[in-house]
Design a protein around this motif. Structure first.
Motif, short mmCIF file in Angstrom:
data_model
loop_
_atom_site.label_atom_id
_atom_site.label_comp_id
_atom_site.label_asym_id
_atom_site.label_seq_id
_atom_site.Cartn_x
_atom_site.Cartn_y
_atom_site.Cartn_z
N PRO A 1 0.58 -1.19 -0.20
CA PRO A 1 -0.37 -0.05 -0.03
C PRO A 1 1.09 1.27 -0.43
CG PRO A 1 -0.88 -1.32 1.36
CD PRO A 1 0.55 -2.04 1.10
N ALA B 1 2.57 1.51 -3.47
CA ALA B 1 1.40 2.16 -4.14
C ALA B 1 1.07 4.14 -4.22
CB ALA B 1 -0.12 1.39 -3.87
N GLY B 2 1.25 4.31 -3.01
CA GLY B 2 0.97 5.48 -2.83
C GLY B 2 2.14 6.63 -2.91
N THR C 1 2.34 6.70 -6.46
CA THR C 1 1.26 7.57 -7.53
C THR C 1 0.58 9.01 -6.98
OG1 THR C 1 -0.23 6.77 -5.50
CG2 THR C 1 -0.73 5.57 -8.01
N TYR D 1 -3.38 9.00 -2.60
CA TYR D 1 -3.83 7.97 -1.39
C TYR D 1 -4.56 6.61 -2.00
CZ TYR D 1 -4.23 11.37 2.93
OH TYR D 1 -3.37 12.17 4.11
N GLN D 2 -3.21 5.42 -2.13
CA GLN D 2 -3.90 3.95 -2.13
C GLN D 2 -5.48 3.81 -1.89
OE1 GLN D 2 -1.45 4.62 -0.30
NE2 GLN D 2 -2.03 3.13 1.67
N HIS E 1 -5.96 -0.32 -3.16
CA HIS E 1 -4.97 -0.55 -2.77
C HIS E 1 -4.28 -0.93 -1.42
CE1 HIS E 1 -1.02 -2.30 -5.10
NE2 HIS E 1 -0.88 -1.88 -4.14
N GLU E 2 -5.34 -0.99 -0.78
CA GLU E 2 -5.22 -0.87 0.95
C GLU E 2 -4.92 -1.90 1.17
OE1 GLU E 2 -8.70 0.26 2.21
OE2 GLU E 2 -8.59 -0.08 3.80
N LEU F 1 -1.19 -3.03 -8.72
CA LEU F 1 -1.05 -1.37 -9.00
C LEU F 1 -2.88 -0.93 -9.76
CD1 LEU F 1 -0.40 1.96 -8.11
CD2 LEU F 1 0.66 1.68 -9.59
N GLU G 1 -4.18 3.85 -12.82
CA GLU G 1 -3.43 5.28 -12.22
C GLU G 1 -1.98 4.97 -12.88
OE1 GLU G 1 -4.25 6.10 -8.96
OE2 GLU G 1 -6.01 5.43 -9.65
N THR H 1 1.68 6.05 -12.96
CA THR H 1 3.00 6.46 -11.64
C THR H 1 4.54 7.76 -11.97
OG1 THR H 1 5.03 4.95 -13.15
CG2 THR H 1 3.01 3.78 -11.22
N LEU I 1 3.83 -4.74 -6.68
CA LEU I 1 2.81 -3.84 -7.34
C LEU I 1 1.87 -4.27 -8.27
CD1 LEU I 1 4.49 -0.46 -7.05
CD2 LEU I 1 2.69 -0.94 -5.46
#
Ligand code: CA
Length: 444
Positions: free
Chosen positions: A78, A81-82, A85, A88-89, A94-95, A106, A110, A112, A132
């Motif tokens: 997670p 992922a944040g 991007t 906030y994932q 993508h928690e 991912l 989104e 990157t 990811l």
């Protein structure tokens, strides 16, 4: 008269050209270095005594270190992922870590940081851990990275004889890697810089050190013979390996005279796993309470450094809260490639706050959701529901607890009953954010 006008116009024109071409040639290289499962206390610049980290300390001294540097997730994927991007994932589901065997990663909706810097003309590479998504469509080279050397999953053995297969990849092909993995990543990072030193580059150097499995070289273990605890000794040797290899990258930049033209960030992806029942690596989060997998400070507050010699002040300590989401807009601003508003970034460009051009705080509020755990930091106040395992109980989730971090950094004095209005204020802010989020795309 006309001649003068023509001369003036041509002078103005040449000035413009000179200006823009010099700006172009001066676009800084961007390097984001990530450590894995490091304890908040385990760097020299946070006072660590038993594990020297001279190169990380030098990096911190050359730039800004953040005492309230956060990540958006209390574990690996997670947070990444944040980071990739600037969002906030939880906004895109993508928690949690993508589970083994599932074709998830991912979300392809989104964009990157590598996509964005590649579009701006940067050479881009990931060296290290991806985590990811393991399928073709989630491969780093489909997500903006020109080059990839590393592994796709969440953890990896460090010695070739312990790897059980050719799982280190160069691009999409298995690589026969003989070196200790942290040294191999340092070598590949230096080689990438060497290949691309003539044009702006973006290097995402994601060490799996100091994540389990706990493997260290004999030579480095010997240096830490004075540490009695075997797990801590191995952790120290692994930290030392990462510090040395960060040093190789810094030495290469200096040798190529790129050290004043490179923006370097360093973070850990989450706090140290110190909680009972969690795989433990020997890390320490003191003075923070809690661990990887919790929304207590020990899970989400991490070593955090930003250095850009000649542009950012050296030796600065920045105490306002920042978060790894900020690295994308900061890097894009440095590159002169700011994202359009429709990118809906949650991160903030930190540069004006660090150079003194902006006053105030980058963030009034930071927010977390991790299944049934949550947290919100608003000024010095933090509202949190965390995993009861952090209190040595069976895993579950606490009720809301309210802490004032300015007076209570180890979250030990719950003020929820004393400050019901403050609790309500933070709860309302968090609920509003929570309503904007997506359902997790896969389970935790
Ligand atoms: Ca991690």
């Amino acid at each position: 008269m006309n001649r003068w006008l023509i001369l003036l116009a041509s002078l103005a024109c040449s000035l413009v050209i000179t200006d823009s071409s010099s700006a172009l040639s001066q676009r800084p290289n961007i390097i984001i270095i990530v450590g894995d499962d490091m304890g908040y206390a385990d760097v020299g610049f946070h006072g660590c005594k038993d594990i020297p980290t001279p190169r990380l300390d030098g990096l911190a001294k050359s730039g800004v270190r953040f005492t309230n540097g956060y990540v958006t997730g209390p574990y690996c994927s997670p947070t990444r992922a944040g980071l990739m991007t600037g969002r906030y994932q939880q906004r895109f589901g993508h928690e949690f870590n993508p589970g083994g065997g599932l074709d998830v990663g991912l979300p392809l909706t989104e964009t990157t940081i590598a996509n964005r810097l590649k579009d701006a003309g940067y050479a881009t590479a990931l060296v290290g851990k991806w985590h990811l998504g393991g399928s073709d469509k989630h491969h780093p080279q489909r997500r903006g990275f020109d080059e990839f050397f590393g592994f796709l999953g969440g953890a990896h053995a460090y010695f070739p004889e312990k790897r059980g297969g050719r799982t280190i990849l160069r691009g999409t092909e298995p690589a026969d890697e003989a070196e200790y993995l942290t040294d191999a990543f340092g070598r590949e990072a230096v080689a990438f810089i060497d290949r691309h030193k003539a044009k702006p580059f973006f290097l995402y150097l994601a060490f799996n050190a100091v994540h389990t499995p706990m493997h260290a070289t004999d030579e480095r273990l010997k240096r830490f013979a004075s540490i009695a605890d075997e797990q801590r000794r191995t952790y120290a040797a692994m930290m030392s390996a990462m510090d040395e290899n960060i040093g190789r990258v810094l030495d290469k930049l200096r040798a190529e005279k790129l050290d004043e033209n490179t923006l370097i960030a360093f973070i850990s992806d989450n706090g140290g796993p110190t909680m009972k029942g969690v795989t433990i690596n020997g890390s320490t989060n003191t003075p923070l309470r809690g661990s990887k997998r919790t929304t207590l400070e020990g899970g989400i507050r991490v070593p955090f450094v930003l250095s850009w010699k000649g542009t950012l002040p050296a030796g600065k300590v920045f105490d306002s809260p920042v978060i790894q989401l900020d690295l994308l807009p900061t890097a894009l601003a440095a590159a002169g490639a700011e994202a359009k508003p429709d990118a809906k970034l949650d991160g903030v460009n930190l540069l004006p706050f660090l150079t003194g051009k902006a006053t105030g705080q980058p963030h009034e509020t930071l927010l977390w959701r991790f299944g049934t755990q949550m947290a919100i930091r608003h000024g010095d106040w933090k509202l949190v529901r965390y995993d009861t395992a952090a209190d040595g109980m069976k895993s579950g989730v606490t009720k809301h607890k309210l802490y004032n971090l300015a007076e209570d950094i180890d979250e030990s004095h719950d003020l929820a009953a004393d400050k019901p209005d403050k609790l309500k204020e933070l709860e309302t802010l968090w609920n509003k954010w929570d309503a904007e989020l997506a359902k997790p795309l896969w389970g935790g």
